[in-house]
Design a protein around this motif. Structure first.
Motif, PDB file in Angstrom:
ATOM      1  N   LEU A   2       0.910  -1.189  -0.223  1.00  0.00           N
ATOM      2  CA  LEU A   2      -0.119  -0.024   0.007  1.00  0.00           C
ATOM      3  C   LEU A   2       0.882   1.282  -0.198  1.00  0.00           C
ATOM      4  CD1 LEU A   2      -2.740  -1.053   2.717  1.00  0.00           C
ATOM      5  CD2 LEU A   2      -2.891  -1.101   0.000  1.00  0.00           C
ATOM      6  N   THR A   3       2.003   1.291   0.731  1.00  0.00           N
ATOM      7  CA  THR A   3       3.032   2.452   0.684  1.00  0.00           C
ATOM      8  C   THR A   3       3.716   2.475  -0.628  1.00  0.00           C
ATOM      9  OG1 THR A   3       4.527   0.984   1.806  1.00  0.00           O
ATOM     10  CG2 THR A   3       2.817   2.420   3.117  1.00  0.00           C
ATOM     11  N   ALA A   4       4.031   1.482  -1.354  1.00  0.00           N
ATOM     12  CA  ALA A   4       4.858   1.909  -2.586  1.00  0.00           C
ATOM     13  C   ALA A   4       4.213   0.833  -3.575  1.00  0.00           C
ATOM     14  CB  ALA A   4       6.360   1.299  -2.318  1.00  0.00           C
ATOM     15  N   PRO A   5       3.195   1.187  -4.345  1.00  0.00           N
ATOM     16  CA  PRO A   5       2.366   0.174  -5.183  1.00  0.00           C
ATOM     17  C   PRO A   5       3.371   0.161  -6.543  1.00  0.00           C
ATOM     18  CG  PRO A   5       1.149   2.329  -5.191  1.00  0.00           C
ATOM     19  CD  PRO A   5       2.142   2.355  -4.043  1.00  0.00           C
ATOM     20  N   GLU A   6       3.926   1.025  -6.738  1.00  0.00           N
ATOM     21  CA  GLU A   6       4.674   1.037  -8.239  1.00  0.00           C
ATOM     22  C   GLU A   6       5.964  -0.058  -7.777  1.00  0.00           C
ATOM     23  OE1 GLU A   6       3.827   1.786 -11.324  1.00  0.00           O
ATOM     24  OE2 GLU A   6       1.878   2.462 -10.332  1.00  0.00           O
ATOM     25  N   GLY A   7       6.625  -0.029  -6.703  1.00  0.00           N
ATOM     26  CA  GLY A   7       7.656  -0.504  -6.390  1.00  0.00           C
ATOM     27  C   GLY A   7       7.359  -1.888  -6.104  1.00  0.00           C
ATOM     28  N   TYR A  11       8.743  -5.133  -8.406  1.00  0.00           N
ATOM     29  CA  TYR A  11       9.149  -6.502  -7.598  1.00  0.00           C
ATOM     30  C   TYR A  11       8.503  -7.546  -8.185  1.00  0.00           C
ATOM     31  CZ  TYR A  11       9.880  -9.809  -3.956  1.00  0.00           C
ATOM     32  OH  TYR A  11      10.032 -10.953  -3.266  1.00  0.00           O
ATOM     33  N   PHE A  12       7.155  -7.522  -7.699  1.00  0.00           N
ATOM     34  CA  PHE A  12       6.455  -8.797  -8.239  1.00  0.00           C
ATOM     35  C   PHE A  12       6.547  -9.230  -9.847  1.00  0.00           C
ATOM     36  CE2 PHE A  12       2.472 -11.503  -8.493  1.00  0.00           C
ATOM     37  CZ  PHE A  12       2.703 -12.045  -7.397  1.00  0.00           C
ATOM     38  N   GLU A  13       6.497  -8.231 -10.707  1.00  0.00           N
ATOM     39  CA  GLU A  13       6.779  -8.647 -12.028  1.00  0.00           C
ATOM     40  C   GLU A  13       8.268  -9.201 -12.362  1.00  0.00           C
ATOM     41  OE1 GLU A  13       6.010  -5.061 -14.402  1.00  0.00           O
ATOM     42  OE2 GLU A  13       3.826  -5.384 -14.105  1.00  0.00           O
ATOM     43  N   MET A  14       9.256  -8.870 -11.508  1.00  0.00           N
ATOM     44  CA  MET A  14      10.580  -9.400 -11.545  1.00  0.00           C
ATOM     45  C   MET A  14      10.470 -10.927 -11.192  1.00  0.00           C
ATOM     46  SD  MET A  14      14.216  -8.006  -9.850  1.00  0.00           S
ATOM     47  CE  MET A  14      13.485  -8.439  -8.293  1.00  0.00           C
ATOM     48  N   VAL A  15      10.041 -10.965  -9.990  1.00  0.00           N
ATOM     49  CA  VAL A  15       9.891 -12.244  -9.392  1.00  0.00           C
ATOM     50  C   VAL A  15       8.910 -13.348 -10.167  1.00  0.00           C
ATOM     51  CG1 VAL A  15       8.925 -13.871  -7.384  1.00  0.00           C
ATOM     52  CG2 VAL A  15      10.120 -11.697  -6.963  1.00  0.00           C
ATOM     53  N   SER A  16       7.883 -12.849 -10.644  1.00  0.00           N
ATOM     54  CA  SER A  16       7.031 -13.522 -11.597  1.00  0.00           C
ATOM     55  C   SER A  16       7.599 -14.091 -12.894  1.00  0.00           C
ATOM     56  CB  SER A  16       5.697 -13.178 -11.829  1.00  0.00           C
ATOM     57  OG  SER A  16       5.682 -11.993 -12.491  1.00  0.00           O
ATOM     58  N   SER A  17       8.348 -13.241 -13.318  1.00  0.00           N
ATOM     59  CA  SER A  17       9.019 -13.434 -14.702  1.00  0.00           C
ATOM     60  C   SER A  17      10.196 -14.280 -14.645  1.00  0.00           C
ATOM     61  CB  SER A  17       9.637 -11.985 -15.365  1.00  0.00           C
ATOM     62  OG  SER A  17      10.407 -11.514 -14.642  1.00  0.00           O
ATOM     63  N   GLY A  18      10.924 -14.261 -13.465  1.00  0.00           N
ATOM     64  CA  GLY A  18      11.966 -15.188 -13.231  1.00  0.00           C
ATOM     65  C   GLY A  18      11.491 -16.480 -12.932  1.00  0.00           C
ATOM     66  N   LEU A  19      10.193 -16.644 -12.288  1.00  0.00           N
ATOM     67  CA  LEU A  19       9.650 -18.175 -11.800  1.00  0.00           C
ATOM     68  C   LEU A  19       9.259 -18.577 -13.526  1.00  0.00           C
ATOM     69  CD1 LEU A  19       9.009 -20.408 -10.139  1.00  0.00           C
ATOM     70  CD2 LEU A  19       7.042 -19.184  -9.633  1.00  0.00           C
ATOM     71  N   VAL A  20       8.757 -17.665 -14.217  1.00  0.00           N
ATOM     72  CA  VAL A  20       8.419 -18.292 -15.498  1.00  0.00           C
ATOM     73  C   VAL A  20       9.473 -18.855 -16.382  1.00  0.00           C
ATOM     74  CG1 VAL A  20       7.284 -17.533 -17.753  1.00  0.00           C
ATOM     75  CG2 VAL A  20       6.152 -16.920 -15.703  1.00  0.00           C
ATOM     76  N   ARG A  21      10.431 -18.132 -16.186  1.00  0.00           N
ATOM     77  CA  ARG A  21      11.712 -18.464 -17.144  1.00  0.00           C
ATOM     78  C   ARG A  21      12.453 -19.728 -16.589  1.00  0.00           C
ATOM     79  NH1 ARG A  21      12.810 -13.047 -16.420  1.00  0.00           N
ATOM     80  NH2 ARG A  21      14.545 -13.342 -14.920  1.00  0.00           N
ATOM     81  N   SER A  22      12.233 -20.042 -15.286  1.00  0.00           N
ATOM     82  CA  SER A  22      12.696 -21.209 -14.433  1.00  0.00           C
ATOM     83  C   SER A  22      11.810 -22.420 -15.118  1.00  0.00           C
ATOM     84  CB  SER A  22      12.603 -20.903 -13.194  1.00  0.00           C
ATOM     85  OG  SER A  22      13.057 -22.336 -12.327  1.00  0.00           O
ATOM     86  N   LEU A  23      10.544 -22.066 -15.013  1.00  0.00           N
ATOM     87  CA  LEU A  23       9.552 -23.166 -15.395  1.00  0.00           C
ATOM     88  C   LEU A  23       9.794 -23.367 -16.950  1.00  0.00           C
ATOM     89  CD1 LEU A  23       6.384 -21.934 -13.742  1.00  0.00           C
ATOM     90  CD2 LEU A  23       7.588 -23.986 -12.976  1.00  0.00           C
ATOM     91  N   GLN A  24       9.982 -22.412 -17.718  1.00  0.00           N
ATOM     92  CA  GLN A  24      10.376 -22.710 -19.194  1.00  0.00           C
ATOM     93  C   GLN A  24      11.531 -23.481 -19.305  1.00  0.00           C
ATOM     94  OE1 GLN A  24      10.702 -18.646 -20.430  1.00  0.00           O
ATOM     95  NE2 GLN A  24       8.955 -18.603 -21.261  1.00  0.00           N
ATOM     96  N   ARG A  25      12.559 -23.356 -18.673  1.00  0.00           N
ATOM     97  CA  ARG A  25      13.841 -24.231 -18.749  1.00  0.00           C
ATOM     98  C   ARG A  25      13.392 -25.783 -18.244  1.00  0.00           C
ATOM     99  NH1 ARG A  25      16.230 -19.552 -16.386  1.00  0.00           N
ATOM    100  NH2 ARG A  25      16.129 -20.516 -14.400  1.00  0.00           N
ATOM    101  N   SER A  26      12.532 -25.962 -17.265  1.00  0.00           N
ATOM    102  CA  SER A  26      12.250 -27.198 -17.040  1.00  0.00           C
ATOM    103  C   SER A  26      11.444 -27.893 -18.025  1.00  0.00           C
ATOM    104  CB  SER A  26      11.326 -27.270 -15.534  1.00  0.00           C
ATOM    105  OG  SER A  26      12.183 -26.978 -14.616  1.00  0.00           O
ATOM    106  N   VAL A  27      10.561 -27.076 -18.552  1.00  0.00           N
ATOM    107  CA  VAL A  27       9.735 -27.680 -20.052  1.00  0.00           C
ATOM    108  C   VAL A  27      10.655 -28.130 -20.935  1.00  0.00           C
ATOM    109  CG1 VAL A  27       8.241 -27.178 -21.761  1.00  0.00           C
ATOM    110  CG2 VAL A  27       7.526 -26.426 -19.476  1.00  0.00           C
ATOM    111  N   GLU A  28      11.732 -27.047 -21.384  1.00  0.00           N
ATOM    112  CA  GLU A  28      12.740 -27.183 -22.505  1.00  0.00           C
ATOM    113  C   GLU A  28      13.494 -28.848 -22.042  1.00  0.00           C
ATOM    114  OE1 GLU A  28      14.708 -23.654 -22.626  1.00  0.00           O
ATOM    115  OE2 GLU A  28      12.761 -22.619 -23.517  1.00  0.00           O
ATOM    116  N   ARG A  29      13.662 -28.930 -20.769  1.00  0.00           N
ATOM    117  CA  ARG A  29      14.513 -30.274 -20.338  1.00  0.00           C
ATOM    118  C   ARG A  29      13.542 -31.269 -19.994  1.00  0.00           C
ATOM    119  NH1 ARG A  29      17.272 -26.361 -16.677  1.00  0.00           N
ATOM    120  NH2 ARG A  29      15.878 -26.838 -15.116  1.00  0.00           N
TER     121      ARG A  29
END
Length: 106
Positions: A2-7, A11-29
């Motif tokens: 609530l105090t820093a919605p843009e931050g 942060y949440f977009e960075m974490v979620s996109s990193g998790l998606v990339r990790s899942l993509q590597r698992s699919v590729e393997r």
């Protein structure tokens, strides 16, 4: 949040996109076989949401953070293992999203 919605959003977009990339590597393997690349963002948000709610329920108490009970961690790990990595279920049939147990022959 609530105090820093843009931050928080960045942060949440960075974490979620990193998790998606990790899942993509698992699919590729071929470690993850029942989800295609288009489904991975949804899977990432499911995992993130479950972690947030489990932490709220089991890790925060009376204003302090503690280790969740071992059984909670085992159950979460079991869920992730069987929901993502188990090979005893076939989801490759014609009905998208329909999964069926694989009959193992002896």
């Amino acid at each position: 949040m609530l105090t820093a919605p843009e931050g928080y959003k960045a942060y949440f977009e960075m974490v979620s996109s990193g998790l998606v990339r990790s899942l993509q590597r698992s699919v590729e393997r071929s470690e993850i076989k029942r989800y295609d690349l288009a489904e991975l963002e949804t899977v990432a948000y499911i995992l993130l949401a479950s972690r947030v709610y489990l932490a709220q329920r089991y890790a925060y108490s009376n204003g302090s953070v503690k280790e969740p009970p071992e059984e909670v961690m085992k159950t979460y790990s079991k869920f992730v293992r069987y929901a993502l990595f188990s090979s005893d279920v076939d989801c490759s049939g014609p009905g998208k999203g329909e999964c069926h147990p694989v009959t193992l022959s002896s």
